[in-house]
Design an enzyme around this catalytic site. Structure first.
Site, PDB file in Angstrom:
ATOM      1  N   ASN A  12       0.869  -1.180   0.000  1.00  0.00           N
ATOM      2  CA  ASN A  12       0.000   0.000   0.000  1.00  0.00           C
ATOM      3  C   ASN A  12       0.908   1.233   0.000  1.00  0.00           C
ATOM      4  OD1 ASN A  12      -1.782   2.075   0.543  1.00  0.00           O
ATOM      5  ND2 ASN A  12      -2.288   1.392   2.621  1.00  0.00           N
ATOM      6  N   LYS A  42       0.149   4.250  -0.365  1.00  0.00           N
ATOM      7  CA  LYS A  42      -0.494   5.463   0.185  1.00  0.00           C
ATOM      8  C   LYS A  42      -0.242   6.651  -0.754  1.00  0.00           C
ATOM      9  CE  LYS A  42      -0.189   3.424   4.724  1.00  0.00           C
ATOM     10  NZ  LYS A  42      -0.116   3.583   6.165  1.00  0.00           N
ATOM     11  N   HIS A  99      -9.516   1.425   4.703  1.00  0.00           N
ATOM     12  CA  HIS A  99      -8.267   1.596   5.428  1.00  0.00           C
ATOM     13  C   HIS A  99      -8.504   2.568   6.591  1.00  0.00           C
ATOM     14  CE1 HIS A  99      -4.205   2.821   6.415  1.00  0.00           C
ATOM     15  NE2 HIS A  99      -3.806   1.696   5.847  1.00  0.00           N
ATOM     16  N   GLU A 145      -6.922   4.967   7.685  1.00  0.00           N
ATOM     17  CA  GLU A 145      -6.690   6.385   7.364  1.00  0.00           C
ATOM     18  C   GLU A 145      -7.910   6.990   6.674  1.00  0.00           C
ATOM     19  OE1 GLU A 145      -2.970   5.739   5.390  1.00  0.00           O
ATOM     20  OE2 GLU A 145      -2.068   5.244   7.322  1.00  0.00           O
ATOM     21  N   GLU A 195      -5.619  -4.604  10.632  1.00  0.00           N
ATOM     22  CA  GLU A 195      -4.591  -3.597  10.848  1.00  0.00           C
ATOM     23  C   GLU A 195      -4.891  -2.823  12.130  1.00  0.00           C
ATOM     24  OE1 GLU A 195      -2.500  -2.522   6.895  1.00  0.00           O
ATOM     25  OE2 GLU A 195      -4.218  -1.204   7.126  1.00  0.00           O
ATOM     26  N   GLY A 226       2.333   2.512  10.803  1.00  0.00           N
ATOM     27  CA  GLY A 226       3.292   3.602  10.646  1.00  0.00           C
ATOM     28  C   GLY A 226       3.993   3.998  11.936  1.00  0.00           C
ATOM     29  N   SER A 263       3.178  -1.905  10.493  1.00  0.00           N
ATOM     30  CA  SER A 263       4.622  -1.993  10.744  1.00  0.00           C
ATOM     31  C   SER A 263       5.217  -3.363  10.412  1.00  0.00           C
ATOM     32  CB  SER A 263       4.952  -1.596  12.186  1.00  0.00           C
ATOM     33  OG  SER A 263       4.589  -0.237  12.421  1.00  0.00           O
TER      34      SER A 263
HETATM   35  P1  PGA Z   1       2.727   0.454   7.703  1.00  0.00           P
HETATM   36  O1  PGA Z   1       1.271   0.664   7.072  1.00  0.00           O
HETATM   37  O2  PGA Z   1       3.266  -0.832   7.159  1.00  0.00           O
HETATM   38  O3  PGA Z   1       3.512   1.644   7.252  1.00  0.00           O
HETATM   39  O4  PGA Z   1       2.560   0.394   9.193  1.00  0.00           O
HETATM   40  C1  PGA Z   1       0.398  -0.412   6.863  1.00  0.00           C
HETATM   41  C2  PGA Z   1      -0.890   0.088   6.240  1.00  0.00           C
HETATM   42  O5  PGA Z   1      -1.348   1.168   6.621  1.00  0.00           O
HETATM   43  O6  PGA Z   1      -1.474  -0.577   5.355  1.00  0.00           O
END
Ligand code: PGA
Length: 255
Positions: free
Chosen positions: A11, A13, A99, A101, A171, A177, A217
């Protein structure tokens, strides 16, 4: 030996211009020839603007394309939105939905995710449906009930015959992140819980075939242990998918 085919998705983003995307994909194609990924699904989810170019670059390989969101209507007056048909038009096979976010910053709810998931399936796109609790929810409330409800509401009314087309991504928001991943045991516990909800929705036999990714992460250093858990069938990778070496290492960790 797992019965479910592992699925690793990157992903990206809101990262990478078209030119930057090309540079990353060039490296990925060198590191991930089809011989290495023949026993797993590898999906790249660049921003909308880079989908077409990346699709061209991976068209003769086993790497698949995914988008990061879509609208549930086929077309119409929805300024700024993208439809499933448009994603199919640029060779997407998958779409990330719900997601955290998008839930946090753009008002996405499990109800809108549900509309999108049904629309995706109707257009032969496989939805990657994201669920997960915030830190506050994990500490204060019954976070298991929250995750259960997210799965139930997001997948409500989807025909059992289509269950296998759905990918669920667990998640935990506190792990995204932050560099702080869920421990393999913590993740496995929630994945097993999600599978019981899937069994309620679709029947145990079908639930056993649905792939559940872990995200938050995921790094080369923790991928193997996370991916070796019974109910962890893949990873949704954010930060580490922006670098060819680290994404490759995570793909290779999926057996
Ligand atoms: P990350 O994000 O691996 O940077 O923690 C995962 C995601 O949001 O899909």
């Amino acid at each position: 030996m797992k019965v479910r085919r592992p699925i690793i998705a990157g992903n990206w983003k809101m990262h990478k211009t078209v030119h930057e995307a090309q540079t990353l994909v060039k490296s990925l194609l060198l590191e991930l020839p089809d011989t290495i990924i023949s026993d797993k699904d590898v999906v790249l989810c660049p921003p909308f603007t880079a989908l077409h170019k990346v699709a061209d670059m991976v068209s003769n390989t086993s790497i698949r394309m995914g988008a990061q969101d879509m609208h549930w209507e086929k077309e119409g007056a929805f300024t700024g939105e993208i439809s499933a048909t448009m994603l199919r038009d640029v060779y997407c096979r998958y779409v990330i939905l719900g997601h955290s976010e998008r839930r946090q910053h753009f008002g996405e709810t499990s109800q809108t995710v549900n509309l999108k998931a049904k629309a995706a399936l109707a257009s032969n796109l496989r939805p990657i449906v994201c669920v997960g609790e915030t830190l506050e929810e994990r500490e204060k409330k019954d976070f298991r009930a929250i995750v259960r409800a997210q799965v139930r509401e997001s997948l409500h009314g989807i025909a059992a015959e289509l269950a296998e087309e759905v990918v669920v991504a667990y998640e935990p928001v506190w792990a995204i992140g932050t560099g702080r991943n869920a421990s393999p045991a913590q993740a496995q516990e929630v994945h097993a819980l999600i599978r019981t909800v899937l069994a309620d929705l679709f029947g145990a036999k079908r639930a056993a075939k649905v792939r559940i990714q872990y995200g938050g992460s995921v790094k080369p250093a923790n991928a193997e242990e996370l991916l070796s858990q019974t109910d962890i069938d893949g990873a949704l990778v954010g930060g580490a998918s922006l670098d060819a070496r680290s994404f490759t290492a995570i793909v290779k960790a999926a057996k």
